[in-house]
Motif scaffolding. Structure first.
Motif, PDB file in Angstrom:
ATOM      1  N   ARG A 167       4.957   5.006  -4.340  1.00 21.41           N
ATOM      2  CA  ARG A 167       4.347   4.172  -5.380  1.00 21.41           C
ATOM      3  C   ARG A 167       5.177   4.147  -6.659  1.00 21.41           C
ATOM      4  N   TYR A 204       7.637   1.090  -5.400  1.00 22.49           N
ATOM      5  CA  TYR A 204       7.071  -0.159  -4.891  1.00 22.49           C
ATOM      6  C   TYR A 204       6.064  -0.675  -5.926  1.00 22.49           C
ATOM      7  N   TRP A 205       6.489  -1.654  -6.700  1.00 26.24           N
ATOM      8  CA  TRP A 205       5.701  -2.112  -7.839  1.00 26.24           C
ATOM      9  C   TRP A 205       5.009  -3.435  -7.551  1.00 26.24           C
ATOM     10  N   LYS A 206       3.740  -3.523  -7.960  1.00 25.95           N
ATOM     11  CA  LYS A 206       2.936  -4.731  -7.731  1.00 25.95           C
ATOM     12  C   LYS A 206       3.581  -5.968  -8.349  1.00 25.95           C
ATOM     13  N   GLN A 220       0.845  -1.196   0.000  1.00 28.09           N
ATOM     14  CA  GLN A 220       0.000   0.000   0.000  1.00 28.09           C
ATOM     15  C   GLN A 220       0.882   1.248   0.000  1.00 28.09           C
ATOM     16  N   PRO A 221       1.541   1.514  -1.121  1.00 27.91           N
ATOM     17  CA  PRO A 221       2.468   2.643  -1.163  1.00 27.91           C
ATOM     18  C   PRO A 221       1.750   3.988  -1.110  1.00 27.91           C
TER      19      PRO A 221
END
Length: 283
Positions: free
Chosen positions: A156, A159-161, A150-151
């Motif tokens: 975000r 922090y990559w899915k 949950q960046p």
């Protein structure tokens, strides 16, 4: 591949890729005339930064500190913006050592920014990713793991899915510290990110420490020399004050993930270099 023995622990640097980032960003408020004496830059003011995981062999276990740049994770624009000239060659490095990705028992993540975590997964078909180290326990601080999923508006971008979703069942978060083997311990520090951690080695009377991005290169040894990328720079400074003093007073080995010139250095309390492991630079 360069190697170092710390007591009974054997360290080997794998080839995880290379990028080039703005020197001013990497040294924060430190003026260029100071930092450029310690770490050179190119005509674009960029400095060379490796992204090389360390294979740590301790008590019959294979541990990996961080995972490199990965393969095919970055767009053409990202490759250009981050100055990426080489991506990961982890599998071929392990093969040279008689190992495979299946042989990695633990992956110790100092933090989960893309240049450390992109090597955790690989794309096996369009939009589908799998774990690169499917048998390994992936160790990361709980704070870091929660922010990865949950960046915020700032984090975000790193922090990559695609770097976490395929490994979520392999992740074992920890709170303040965790013993991996009797010779290797991780400690949460914060600073560079809220969940950033370091790794300490202790074996047969010899000691060492891996600072992650609190000390990405040998030129960042001064506790006040912190990155503009640090989310909590004062936490970085406080953590470095504590651990750098211990490392120098105890004449510990300090190992690096990003340094393009040194793999490890041992300093004394007078800030003199006692021993070094230099990176073997291609001709």
């Amino acid at each position: 591949m360069e190697q170092l023995q710390i007591g009974r622990i054997k360290l080997t640097w794998l080839r995880g890729g290379v990028n080039h980032l703005d020197g001013g960003a990497m040294f924060g408020v430190v003026p260029k005339p100071l930092w450029s004496k310690k770490y050179p830059c190119n005509e674009k003011n960029q400095i060379e930064l490796r992204t090389d995981p360390i294979l740590v062999q301790s008590e019959g276990k294979n541990l990996l500190i961080d995972s490199g740049m990965g393969q095919g994770k970055l767009t053409e624009k990202q490759l250009k913006n981050f100055g990426v000239l080489e991506e990961s060659k982890i599998e071929s490095c392990l093969q040279e050592l008689g190992l495979t990705c299946q042989d990695i028992d633990y992956v110790l993540m100092t933090h989960l920014h893309f240049d450390h975590a992109s090597g955790l997964t690989k794309e096996v078909e369009q939009g589908k990713f799998e774990a690169v180290f499917p048998r390994a326990k992936h160790i990361v601080s709980r704070i870091e793991w929660e922010e990865m999923q949950q960046p915020n508006i700032r984090s975000r971008n790193t922090y990559w899915k695609q770097n976490w979703e395929a490994i979520k069942d392999l992740v074992e978060p920890f709170e303040q510290q965790i013993q991996i083997t009797s010779e290797v311990t991780m400690y949460h520090t914060g600073g560079h990110s809220a969940g950033h951690s370091i790794v300490r080695y202790e074996s047969a009377g010899d000691q060492g420490i891996h600072f992650g991005d609190l000390m990405p290169t040998h030129a960042h040894q001064n506790p006040l020399w912190v990155l503009a990328y640090d989310d909590y720079p004062m936490d970085s400074i406080f953590a470095k004050e504590k651990w750098v003093k211990e490392a120098l007073d105890g004449e510990w080995w300090v190992t690096f993930y990003h340094d393009a010139y040194y793999r490890a250095i041992k300093w004394n309390a007078e800030n003199e270099q006692l021993e070094q492991v230099k990176r073997i630079r291609p001709e």
